[in-house]
Design a protein around this motif. Structure first.
Motif, mmCIF file in Angstrom:
data_model
loop_
_atom_site.group_PDB
_atom_site.id
_atom_site.type_symbol
_atom_site.label_atom_id
_atom_site.label_comp_id
_atom_site.label_asym_id
_atom_site.label_seq_id
_atom_site.Cartn_x
_atom_site.Cartn_y
_atom_site.Cartn_z
ATOM 1 N N ILE A 31 0.841 -1.201 0.000
ATOM 2 C CA ILE A 31 0.000 0.000 0.000
ATOM 3 C C ILE A 31 0.877 1.252 0.000
ATOM 4 N N LEU A 32 1.867 1.293 0.873
ATOM 5 C CA LEU A 32 2.761 2.459 0.931
ATOM 6 C C LEU A 32 3.500 2.651 -0.383
ATOM 7 N N GLY A 33 3.833 1.568 -1.052
ATOM 8 C CA GLY A 33 4.531 1.662 -2.328
ATOM 9 C C GLY A 33 3.640 2.115 -3.470
ATOM 10 N N ASN A 34 2.355 1.747 -3.432
ATOM 11 C CA ASN A 34 1.450 2.047 -4.543
ATOM 12 C C ASN A 34 0.744 3.395 -4.447
ATOM 13 N N ILE A 35 0.498 3.863 -3.239
ATOM 14 C CA ILE A 35 -0.311 5.080 -3.070
ATOM 15 C C ILE A 35 0.249 6.297 -3.805
ATOM 16 N N PRO A 36 1.555 6.586 -3.759
ATOM 17 C CA PRO A 36 2.019 7.796 -4.458
ATOM 18 C C PRO A 36 1.675 7.804 -5.947
ATOM 19 N N GLY A 37 1.885 6.695 -6.630
ATOM 20 C CA GLY A 37 1.564 6.629 -8.052
ATOM 21 C C GLY A 37 0.073 6.781 -8.306
ATOM 22 N N GLU A 38 -0.749 6.155 -7.458
ATOM 23 C CA GLU A 38 -2.200 6.279 -7.601
ATOM 24 C C GLU A 38 -2.636 7.721 -7.382
ATOM 25 N N LEU A 39 -2.046 8.368 -6.388
ATOM 26 C CA LEU A 39 -2.381 9.757 -6.094
ATOM 27 C C LEU A 39 -1.982 10.669 -7.254
ATOM 28 N N ILE A 40 -0.765 10.502 -7.742
ATOM 29 C CA ILE A 40 -0.278 11.322 -8.860
ATOM 30 C C ILE A 40 -1.177 11.144 -10.076
ATOM 31 N N LYS A 41 -1.537 9.907 -10.378
ATOM 32 C CA LYS A 41 -2.416 9.648 -11.530
ATOM 33 C C LYS A 41 -3.796 10.275 -11.320
ATOM 34 N N THR A 42 -4.319 10.218 -10.114
ATOM 35 C CA THR A 42 -5.646 10.752 -9.817
ATOM 36 C C THR A 42 -5.718 12.263 -10.016
ATOM 37 N N VAL A 43 -4.651 12.975 -9.689
ATOM 38 C CA VAL A 43 -4.695 14.451 -9.766
ATOM 39 C C VAL A 43 -3.945 15.008 -10.976
ATOM 40 N N GLU A 44 -3.499 14.155 -11.892
ATOM 41 C CA GLU A 44 -2.651 14.623 -12.988
ATOM 42 C C GLU A 44 -3.285 15.701 -13.851
ATOM 43 N N ASN A 45 -4.599 15.742 -13.978
ATOM 44 C CA ASN A 45 -5.250 16.759 -14.798
ATOM 45 C C ASN A 45 -5.930 17.842 -13.971
ATOM 46 N N PHE A 46 -5.630 17.904 -12.688
ATOM 47 C CA PHE A 46 -6.228 18.932 -11.835
ATOM 48 C C PHE A 46 -5.600 20.287 -12.145
ATOM 49 N N ASP A 47 -6.437 21.320 -12.132
ATOM 50 C CA ASP A 47 -5.940 22.691 -12.243
ATOM 51 C C ASP A 47 -5.994 23.324 -10.849
ATOM 52 N N ASN A 48 -5.598 24.583 -10.752
ATOM 53 C CA ASN A 48 -5.566 25.252 -9.441
ATOM 54 C C ASN A 48 -6.924 25.247 -8.755
ATOM 55 N N GLU A 49 -7.996 25.411 -9.524
ATOM 56 C CA GLU A 49 -9.336 25.429 -8.937
ATOM 57 C C GLU A 49 -9.660 24.078 -8.295
ATOM 58 N N LYS A 50 -9.304 23.002 -8.947
ATOM 59 C CA LYS A 50 -9.576 21.669 -8.391
ATOM 60 C C LYS A 50 -8.709 21.417 -7.153
ATOM 61 N N PHE A 51 -7.444 21.827 -7.197
ATOM 62 C CA PHE A 51 -6.587 21.658 -6.017
ATOM 63 C C PHE A 51 -7.087 22.486 -4.844
ATOM 64 N N ASP A 52 -7.834 23.565 -5.137
ATOM 65 C CA ASP A 52 -8.333 24.454 -4.092
ATOM 66 C C ASP A 52 -9.754 24.080 -3.659
ATOM 67 N N THR A 53 -10.261 22.931 -4.084
ATOM 68 C CA THR A 53 -11.602 22.470 -3.734
ATOM 69 C C THR A 53 -11.548 21.611 -2.482
ATOM 70 N N GLN A 54 -12.463 21.871 -1.547
ATOM 71 C CA GLN A 54 -12.550 21.057 -0.337
ATOM 72 C C GLN A 54 -13.141 19.698 -0.688
ATOM 73 N N TYR A 55 -12.587 18.638 -0.104
ATOM 74 C CA TYR A 55 -13.101 17.299 -0.401
ATOM 75 C C TYR A 55 -14.467 17.072 0.242
ATOM 76 N N ARG A 56 -14.809 17.902 1.225
ATOM 77 C CA ARG A 56 -16.143 17.913 1.839
ATOM 78 C C ARG A 56 -16.338 19.288 2.446
ATOM 79 N N GLU A 57 -17.584 19.652 2.724
ATOM 80 C CA GLU A 57 -17.861 20.938 3.354
ATOM 81 C C GLU A 57 -17.111 21.026 4.684
ATOM 82 N N ASN A 58 -16.451 22.160 4.914
ATOM 83 C CA ASN A 58 -15.637 22.402 6.117
ATOM 84 C C ASN A 58 -14.451 21.450 6.231
ATOM 85 N N GLY A 59 -14.047 20.851 5.125
ATOM 86 C CA GLY A 59 -12.880 19.967 5.115
ATOM 87 C C GLY A 59 -11.706 20.662 4.455
ATOM 88 N N TRP A 60 -10.603 19.945 4.377
ATOM 89 C CA TRP A 60 -9.416 20.480 3.724
ATOM 90 C C TRP A 60 -9.604 20.509 2.218
#
Length: 178
Positions: A31-60
Motif C-alpha cells: 500500500i505504501l509503495g502504490n499510493i504515491p503513483g495512484e495519487l499522482i495519476k488521480t490528480v494529474e489533470n487537476f488545475d488550481n481550482e480543483k486543487f483548491d476544492t474542499q473534499y467535503r464541506e468544512n474539510g481540507w
C-alpha cells in the motif's frame, strides 16, 4: 454510517488489528509503495481550482490533504528510522491542523509536494523490504496512540492513513465527475 461520516472516513475509521501477520506487513508495504503513483495519476489533470476544492464541506482542500500527507508521512518515515536506531524511543506529537494553516501549504507548488510523497514512500518501502524479523519487532512510544507501539502497528496506521486520504481525493473526483 451517515453521509458526513462517510465523507470523513471513506475507508472507515482506523481500527488497530489485534494480530498483525507477516502477510499483513507485506500488504502495508505494498500500500505504501502504490499510493504515491495512484495519487499522482488521480490528480494529474487537476488545475488550481480543483486543487483548491474542499473534499467535503468544512474539510481540507485537495492541496491541503496532499500537503498533510507529505508532512505526516515524512514525519512517520523519520520516526520509523529513529525506531530502527534506538528501541523504545519517544516521539514528539505534532499539530496537523496548525501545519495546514501555514501559508506555504496554500502556495506550494503541488508537483513538488507530489514528488516529495513519492520520494518519501519510495525510500520507506526500500527500507522496509530490507528489515529483518528482529528489526520489525522494535517498539517506540507513539504519543498519538499514548503507548508503546511496534513497527507493524505503526505501518498499519500509515497504510490506513494513505488509503484514507487517497479516498478523500478520489471520492471528490468521482463525485464531481472530474
Amino acid at each position: 454510517m451517515n453521509d458526513l461520516e462517510l465523507l470523513k472516513y471513506p475507508v472507515g475509521r482506523f481500527e488497530m488489528p489485534t494480530k498483525i501477520s507477516s502477510e499483513d506487513v507485506q500488504d502495508y508495504i505494498r500500500i505504501l509503495g502504490n499510493i504515491p503513483g495512484e495519487l499522482i495519476k488521480t490528480v494529474e489533470n487537476f488545475d488550481n481550482e480543483k486543487f483548491d476544492t474542499q473534499y467535503r464541506e468544512n474539510g481540507w482542500t485537495v492541496q491541503q490533504v496532499i500537503t498533510h500527507v507529505v508532512d505526516a508521512h515524512s514525519r512517520a518515515y523519520v520516526m520509523f528510522k529513529r525506531g530502527l536506531e534506538e528501541n523504545k524511543i519517544i516521539i514528539k506529537p505534532h499539530n496537523e491542523k496548525k501545519l495546514t494553516d501555514f501559508g506555504d501549504i496554500q502556495n506550494s507548488a503541488i508537483q513538488a509536494v507530489l514528488q516529495a510523497i513519492y520520494s518519501v514512500h519510495e525510500s520507506w518501502v526500500l527500507d522496509l523490504k530490507s528489515l529483518s524479523e528482529q528489526e520489525l519487532n522494535l517498539t517506540f512510544f507513539y504519543p498519538d496512540a499514548g503507548r508503546q507501539m511496534s513497527l507493524p502497528e505503526f505501518l498499519a496506521i500509515f497504510a490506513w492513513h494513505s488509503k484514507h486520504h487517497f479516498a478523500h481525493i478520489k471520492g471528490l473526483k468521482d463525485r464531481m465527475g472530474w
